[in-house]
Design a protein around this motif. Structure first.
Motif, short mmCIF file in Angstrom:
data_model
loop_
_atom_site.label_atom_id
_atom_site.label_comp_id
_atom_site.label_asym_id
_atom_site.label_seq_id
_atom_site.Cartn_x
_atom_site.Cartn_y
_atom_site.Cartn_z
N LYS B 171 118.21 9.30 46.36
CA LYS B 171 117.35 10.33 45.78
C LYS B 171 117.73 10.57 44.32
O LYS B 171 116.87 10.79 43.47
N ALA B 172 119.04 10.56 44.05
CA ALA B 172 119.53 10.84 42.69
C ALA B 172 119.21 9.71 41.73
O ALA B 172 118.82 9.95 40.59
N PRO B 174 117.37 6.13 42.60
CA PRO B 174 116.90 5.05 43.49
C PRO B 174 116.82 3.72 42.77
O PRO B 174 116.87 3.66 41.54
N PHE B 183 121.29 15.59 42.81
CA PHE B 183 121.10 15.98 44.21
C PHE B 183 122.46 15.92 44.89
O PHE B 183 123.26 15.05 44.55
N ASN B 184 122.70 16.80 45.84
CA ASN B 184 123.90 16.65 46.65
C ASN B 184 123.75 15.42 47.53
O ASN B 184 122.64 15.10 47.94
N LEU B 218 123.92 16.04 56.31
CA LEU B 218 123.38 17.37 55.98
C LEU B 218 122.14 17.26 55.13
O LEU B 218 121.21 18.04 55.24
N THR B 219 122.14 16.30 54.22
CA THR B 219 121.02 16.20 53.28
C THR B 219 119.81 15.59 53.97
O THR B 219 119.93 14.94 55.01
N HIS B 220 118.67 15.82 53.37
CA HIS B 220 117.44 15.30 53.94
C HIS B 220 117.01 14.07 53.16
O HIS B 220 117.07 14.06 51.95
N PRO B 221 116.58 13.03 53.86
CA PRO B 221 116.13 11.84 53.14
C PRO B 221 114.79 12.12 52.46
O PRO B 221 114.17 13.14 52.71
N ASN B 222 114.37 11.20 51.64
CA ASN B 222 113.05 11.33 51.02
C ASN B 222 111.95 11.31 52.07
O ASN B 222 112.18 10.94 53.20
N GLU B 223 110.79 11.71 51.64
CA GLU B 223 109.56 11.76 52.46
C GLU B 223 109.64 12.92 53.44
O GLU B 223 110.70 13.30 53.89
N PHE B 224 108.46 13.42 53.77
CA PHE B 224 108.41 14.54 54.71
C PHE B 224 108.67 14.04 56.11
O PHE B 224 108.34 12.93 56.45
#
Lengths: 311, 224
Positions: B171-172, B174, B183-184, B218-224
């Motif tokens: 995410k930070a 790509p 991003f964390n 803990l973090t969320h990947p890209n895309e909904f």
């Protein structure tokens, strides 16, 4: 000594003493039951030392340093929020602009330009971000992405920046300085967290919102509310220009809004199915886990204070 | 691993300064890490860290987990065709990061291909390897693990191989993007991988461990 107003100095000293007492209790507990695992408690106390040291250090350095510190905390909170929330790959560019809003917003707080401070994020960023989003050209998930980014800006930057406005405002108690006002808000909010927790342990029975936060009870909420209101009333004339009566209202507002902030962030974490928002503060979780109540109590207290003390 | 370290280690100053002044502050302030199971990270070599690969930041983040006093012993294994492609890249790769270059294009006997890796392991160094061989776009997927790691480790089956999942770095920064956005990120460290003579089983175990580690993120990947 060091030119610190006497009331702020006493308050800082009292916090240190409180923390020393807490550390001694933890130390004795660990010594008494070496078998039981107190790792979490030890980490938690150690982190409190760090947090208090950083805050008092910034207050000692002055209003400018305090503004920069809170801008940085705001950045950490926003970053943590974006890291745990689902976003589209293309939203990186929106996030980039959202970060840029932080120094601007805190600068308006620092120069005390009230009009711009109060509309920059709710009006200008609100109109600009969807436009930037259009320029990226990806329409799938457009509504959701803009909603997430605007909401997070309101929560982590706009609301939180009110504390920086307070740090620079000239309505201060001469005996307490600007630090008095900041310590009042921070201490009462954190104190409310702790007293709600403690009174919940003592007389918590009926749950308020079991689906969101199973540990929140009416007993805990009301107990914390009463203790926070009483202490706020006594501390208000000591640390701020508020009278004792005004301090009662301030305490009630902080107790209720602190509770709401806590459960709003709990719902966010529930939605994402995580327990903590990060690991930045050992024993506490992420930065959002620590400042959740502050995100609500800060703007609520600010606008009450600003209105009641305005000419 | 009976061999004693063959050469006296010399301090690599450029690498030390690069990590002290640029990488560590960048990772601490610009990124922010959720390090999960930190005690499982191997403290000394010889050991191999096998991580998934989504970003150029991966190597820097993994190396930044180590204190500066041992940073000289951490050696990422990287593609020669990319990281040695011109003299600027070559200077950066060998002086600042101190990579072990691997030729992806020329067919060589395994012993020759991994000669430098073997030497590093003999010197009690910690290798960082991305068994997928290249960066991929998202973290949430089947890992296309190459057999290289098995061939390398089959000569030293007793050396601990530690799987690590990195998430959020894609995410930070790509693949194919130049704009860095803070991003964390999660760094999730797993238990040592059990050696198996059969390469297929070995890689399957690794893949299973990766998926198991991903559930702790803990973090969320890209895309909904």
């Amino acid at each position: 000594m060091f030119n610190i107003p006497s009331h702020a100095f006493t308050m800082g000293l009292s916090l240190m003493i409180l923390l020393i007492i807490a550390s001694i209790i933890v130390f004795l507990k660990v010594k008494q039951n070496p078998k039981k695992d107190y790792q979490e408690l030890v980490l938690r106390t150690r982190s409190w030392w760090w947090m208090i040291a950083i805050i008092l250090g910034a207050l000692f350095l002055g209003a400018k340093a305090t503004t920069i510190l809170f801008a940085f905390i705001s950045f950490l909170a926003l970053k943590e929020f974006y890291s745990i929330t689902p976003l589209r790959t293309v939203d990186r560019r929106l996030v980039f602009w959202a970060y840029l809003a932080i120094p601007i917003q805190f600068y308006f707080a620092y120069i005390q330009w009230f009009g711009m401070f109060i509309i920059f994020i709710p009006v200008y960023m609100f109109l600009f971000l969807p436009f930037r989003s259009v320029m990226i050209g990806e329409t799938k998930g457009f509504i959701r992405a803009n909603a997430v980014i605007q909401w997070s800006l309101m929560l982590c930057v706009f609301g939180f920046s009110h504390i920086a406005y307070l740090a620079n405002i000239d309505r201060i108690n001469i005996n307490a300085g600007f630090s008095g006002l900041i310590l009042y808000l921070l201490f009462m909010t954190q104190f409310n967290d702790v007293s709600q927790y403690v009174s919940g342990k003592c007389f918590g029975k009926r749950k308020i919102i079991p689906k969101v936060s199973p540990n929140k009870t009416w007993g805990g909420f009301l107990g914390g509310f009463i203790v926070t209101t009483i202490l706020s009333a006594f501390l208000a004339p000591y640390l701020t220009i508020l009278t004792m009566e005004q301090g009662i209202i301030a305490g009630m507002l902080i107790a209720v809004s602190g509770f709401v902030g806590d459960v709003v962030l709990s719902s966010v974490k529930r939605d994402l199915q995580i327990k903590d928002s990060g690991t930045l503060i050992p024993g506490h979780g992420g930065i959002l886990d620590r400042v959740d109540s502050l995100m609500y109590s800060t703007p609520i207290f600010f606008h009450y204070f600003y209105y009641i003390t305005g000419a | 691993m009976n061999d004693k370290p063959q050469k006296k280690p010399r301090i690599k100053w450029i690498k030390l300064l690069f990590f002290a002044l640029i990488v560590k502050p960048l990772v601490l302030i610009g990124l922010g890490l959720n390090i999960i199971n930190r005690p499982k990270l191997p403290k000394e070599g010889a050991a191999v860290i096998v991580a998934n690969h989504t970003s150029h930041l991966d190597t820097l983040v993994l190396m930044s987990l180590y204190p500066l006093s041992v940073i000289n012993n951490i050696r990422p294994v990287a593609a020669a065709d990319y990281f040695m492609k011109n003299r600027y890249m070559r200077w950066f790769s060998t002086r600042c990061i101190d990579i072990i270059p691997i030729d992806r294009q020329v067919m060589k006997a395994p012993d020759q291909l991994f000669a430098e890796c073997h030497q590093a392991l003999n010197n009690q160094e910690i290798l960082i390897i991305f068994p997928e061989g290249t960066r991929s776009i998202t973290e949430e997927r089947d890992f296309k693990l190459k057999r290289g790691i098995h061939i390398l480790i089959s000569k030293y089956p007793d050396i601990p191989v530690i799987p690590v999942i990195l998430r959020g770095l894609g995410k930070a920064l790509p693949k194919g993007e130049a704009l860095f956005v803070p991003f964390n990120s999660d760094v999730i460290i797993g238990d040592p991988l059990a050696y198996d003579e059969n390469a297929k089983t070995y890689l399957q175990t690794l893949e299973n461990q990766y998926h198991q580690l991903l559930t702790q993120a803990l973090t969320h990947p890209n895309e909904f």
